[in-house]
Design a protein around this motif. Structure first.
Motif, PDB file in Angstrom:
ATOM      1  N   SER A  69     -54.191 -28.604 -12.226  1.00  0.00           N
ATOM      2  CA  SER A  69     -53.946 -27.883 -10.975  1.00  0.00           C
ATOM      3  C   SER A  69     -53.885 -28.879  -9.822  1.00  0.00           C
ATOM      4  N   GLY A  70     -53.616 -28.337  -8.620  1.00  0.00           N
ATOM      5  CA  GLY A  70     -53.748 -29.113  -7.388  1.00  0.00           C
ATOM      6  C   GLY A  70     -52.851 -30.322  -7.295  1.00  0.00           C
ATOM      7  N   LEU A  71     -51.556 -30.167  -7.619  1.00  0.00           N
ATOM      8  CA  LEU A  71     -50.637 -31.304  -7.559  1.00  0.00           C
ATOM      9  C   LEU A  71     -50.445 -31.747  -6.101  1.00  0.00           C
ATOM     10  N   GLU A  72     -50.715 -33.030  -5.839  1.00  0.00           N
ATOM     11  CA  GLU A  72     -50.580 -33.588  -4.493  1.00  0.00           C
ATOM     12  C   GLU A  72     -49.719 -34.851  -4.541  1.00  0.00           C
ATOM     13  N   PHE A  73     -48.947 -35.080  -3.471  1.00  0.00           N
ATOM     14  CA  PHE A  73     -48.117 -36.276  -3.360  1.00  0.00           C
ATOM     15  C   PHE A  73     -48.667 -37.120  -2.221  1.00  0.00           C
ATOM     16  N   LEU A  74     -48.864 -38.420  -2.481  1.00  0.00           N
ATOM     17  CA  LEU A  74     -49.514 -39.299  -1.510  1.00  0.00           C
ATOM     18  C   LEU A  74     -48.638 -40.492  -1.150  1.00  0.00           C
ATOM     19  N   LYS A  75     -48.814 -40.940   0.078  1.00  0.00           N
ATOM     20  CA  LYS A  75     -48.185 -42.176   0.530  1.00  0.00           C
ATOM     21  C   LYS A  75     -49.273 -43.033   1.168  1.00  0.00           C
ATOM     22  N   ASN A  76     -49.438 -44.236   0.631  1.00  0.00           N
ATOM     23  CA  ASN A  76     -50.494 -45.135   1.109  1.00  0.00           C
ATOM     24  C   ASN A  76     -51.858 -44.457   1.103  1.00  0.00           C
ATOM     25  N   GLY A  77     -52.101 -43.656   0.085  1.00  0.00           N
ATOM     26  CA  GLY A  77     -53.408 -43.033  -0.082  1.00  0.00           C
ATOM     27  C   GLY A  77     -53.614 -41.747   0.685  1.00  0.00           C
TER      28      GLY A  77
END
Length: 236
Positions: A69-77
């Motif tokens: 669950s909880g798919l997140e996309f990150l940039k530089n943390g």
């Protein structure tokens, strides 16, 4: 308003529409495939391929399920976009549960993807749900134990149990032995995600003879949950 003025306004409106249309097209959502690939010793696990060799003994897997669950996309943390919280039950015996499409808004630039293995404490204390959280799917213990986050079952001659069975049902949400885990992997915009789940690496951290099963929450379940989070990574 005179005719000339109306013509000028009309020209400006047409020009604005012509500019807006291509912009509108660029706003269309982009879509990527997220696929989980359970495997054992380099072979893909499937209903038709569940017999393997492990420590020079035959080993047969009969069940693998886990919640993500909880798919997140990150940039530089830092999180730049995240999916609405929803639980997905991966089941190696139901291939359609292992892959899905994710629609992203445009202009989302990221270098990592993060997701959770398991069901969080808030959902656990809220009782049983429907859909992939339906208790009839065999991933729910009781109201005070909550959901099983990760389930692996099979047979091996290394086990001295009845019919050489091993069973690992990893769950529990109460501190200090919460078992929900977070996984972060590298990614790039527009790339489909293929996430390998290396089940042989999970078993390699156990002694099948001395510890053929674990089916209750607690410290050991928490330790095995940590191990389970380490077997998810991008397929080479």
């Amino acid at each position: 308003m005179n005719t000339k003025k109306l013509q000028e306004i009309s020209v400006l409106l047409v020009a604005a529409v012509l500019v807006w249309l291509p912009m509108g097209n660029s706003w269309a959502q982009s879509e990527i495939n997220v696929t989980y690939i359970p495997q054992f010793a380099g072979q893909k696990l499937s209903p038709k391929n569940s017999d393997f060799s492990y420590q020079k003994k035959p080993l047969k897997l009969s069940k693998f399920r886990c919640y993500v669950s909880g798919l997140e996309f990150l940039k530089n943390g830092k999180v730049v976009w995240k999916e609405e919280t929803r639980y997905f039950l991966l089941d190696a015996w139901k291939p359609n549960t292992l892959s899905r499409k994710v629609s992203l808004p445009p202009q989302v630039f990221y270098d990592q993807v993060r997701f959770q293995i398991g069901v969080d404490s808030l959902t656990n204390v809220s009782g049983a749900y429907g859909g992939d959280l339906d208790p009839t799917l065999g991933m729910y213990w009781t109201w005070n134990s909550g959901y099983i986050n990760f389930k692996l079952e099979g047979k091996s001659e290394l086990c001295t149990t009845r019919k050489n069975r091993f069973q690992y049902h990893i769950g529990g949400y109460l501190p200090p032995y919460s078992t929900a885990q977070s996984v972060t992997i590298k990614s790039a915009p527009g790339e489909n995600l293929e996430i390998g789940i290396y089940l042989d690496e999970f078993l390699s951290q156990l002694n099948l003879t001395e510890e053929p099963e674990l089916m209750i929450p607690g410290q050991r379940a928490s330790e095995l949950a940590t191990i389970s989070s380490q077997i998810f990574r991008t397929s080479p």
